[in-house]
Design a protein around this motif. Structure first.
Motif, short mmCIF file in Angstrom:
data_model
loop_
_atom_site.label_atom_id
_atom_site.label_comp_id
_atom_site.label_asym_id
_atom_site.label_seq_id
_atom_site.Cartn_x
_atom_site.Cartn_y
_atom_site.Cartn_z
N ALA A 40 29.69 -51.79 17.35
CA ALA A 40 30.29 -52.32 16.19
C ALA A 40 29.40 -52.02 14.89
O ALA A 40 29.72 -51.52 13.80
CB ALA A 40 30.64 -53.90 16.10
N PRO A 91 36.91 -57.94 21.75
CA PRO A 91 36.67 -59.25 21.27
C PRO A 91 35.41 -59.44 20.43
O PRO A 91 35.00 -59.75 19.41
CB PRO A 91 37.03 -60.43 22.00
N GLU A 116 35.01 -56.88 17.60
CA GLU A 116 35.53 -57.59 16.57
C GLU A 116 34.96 -58.75 15.83
O GLU A 116 34.80 -58.63 14.51
CB GLU A 116 37.10 -58.21 16.81
N LYS A 117 34.36 -59.46 16.69
CA LYS A 117 33.59 -60.65 16.24
C LYS A 117 32.14 -60.16 15.51
O LYS A 117 31.90 -60.62 14.33
CB LYS A 117 33.15 -61.47 17.30
N LYS A 162 39.17 -52.96 6.96
CA LYS A 162 39.38 -53.31 8.22
C LYS A 162 39.48 -51.88 8.98
O LYS A 162 40.44 -51.19 8.88
CB LYS A 162 40.71 -53.93 8.32
N VAL A 217 41.23 -49.84 14.91
CA VAL A 217 40.78 -49.48 16.15
C VAL A 217 41.92 -48.86 16.92
O VAL A 217 43.01 -49.11 16.94
CB VAL A 217 40.62 -50.72 16.69
N HIS A 230 44.90 -55.65 20.44
CA HIS A 230 43.52 -55.24 19.78
C HIS A 230 43.94 -54.07 18.68
O HIS A 230 43.11 -53.60 17.80
CB HIS A 230 42.67 -55.10 20.50
#
Length: 269
Positions: free
Chosen positions: A93, A142, A145-146, A158, A161, A178
């Motif tokens: 990320a 997730p 994303e977090k 944003k 993905v 997702h």
């Protein structure tokens, strides 16, 4: 089913495989692809060539993307696809956020469960089973994303993905939960089946299928395969090219077809 994507213009991508080429050739190829008007330039995430000499020249995915972010100015860039197994999800990320900033908001975060056993064996990752790798991806998404939501500075947008794969019970469910883009391979018959199953997963996950752009790897004459795939809602068509000499001729054919289709269907924009 095609109604879901009718508002989107056709886009064309190129996957410049980072194999058998020197860096100068790979860099030149992405610059030329951008000059020709390609919408997305992808690399892939492997450590060895998939085709040709198995011990041939090869470069690493995310350092390539960082350099492409500086070498280009308009085209979106990404991996088709990042292997989830090779990097901690929080690190990935952070890498994605960094390349997003370097590129001025042009990164697509393409990701998949991984499959090339030689990469795993040579670099010391646990290969396990396909089910193990898919479960690992399901728990990583997730976390990615977090972490993207916590980073300072935040991503410039944003980060889209892209999830690659057509597994009907697990992968397509992850896409429904997702993904902003779903990438698959196969002819129109295969794509039609997968699209239907993806729509079903979207319904069960409470997701609008129109939120997910459909992408397919293509080759050959665009007039032979493009129209039917477009009827099925495919809007991103990606041509794969290998080194050392990246011949953009086939890519130019798809770009010309894209322009003709989009000019004839202004309502798609």
């Amino acid at each position: 089913m095609s109604d879901h994507q009718s508002h989107r213009k056709v886009r064309v991508g190129v996957q410049l495989q980072p194999q058998h080429a020197d860096w100068a050739e790979l860099r030149r190829a992405v610059v030329e692809a951008e000059e020709h008007g390609v919408d997305v330039a992808f690399t892939w995430d492997h450590f060895y060539p998939l085709y040709g000499e198995p011990e041939g020249k090869h470069f690493e995915c995310w350092t390539v993307l960082g350099a492409w972010a500086e070498a280009t100015s308009r085209v979106e860039i990404g991996a088709l696809v990042t292997c989830n197994s090779y990097r901690n999800p929080e690190l990935l990320a952070d890498m994605a956020r960094t390349v997003d900033h370097i590129s001025g908001g042009r990164l697509i975060l393409g990701i998949g469960a991984g499959w090339f056993e030689k990469d795993y064996d040579e670099y010391g990752y646990e290969f396990g089973t396909a089910g193990y790798r898919l479960a690992d991806l399901a728990q990583a998404l997730p976390r990615i994303e977090k972490r993207l939501a916590k980073l300072n500075p935040a991503p410039t947008r944003k980060v889209p993905v892209l999830i690659g794969g057509g597994g009907e019970k697990k992968t397509l469910r992850m896409v429904a939960k997702h993904a902003d883009i779903w990438h698959s391979f196969g002819d129109a018959e295969v794509v039609e089946r997968k699209v239907g199953i993806l729509d079903e997963w979207c319904a069960s996950e409470g997701r609008d299928p129109a939120q997910i752009e459909r992408s397919v790897g293509v080759s050959g004459d665009p007039t032979a395969t493009g129209p039917r795939l477009r009827e099925l809602g495919v809007r991103l068509f990606t041509v794969s090219l290998g080194g050392p000499h990246y011949d953009l001729g086939q890519l130019r054919d798809w770009l010309a077809w894209r322009d003709d289709v989009n000019a004839a269907a202004p309502s798609d924009g």
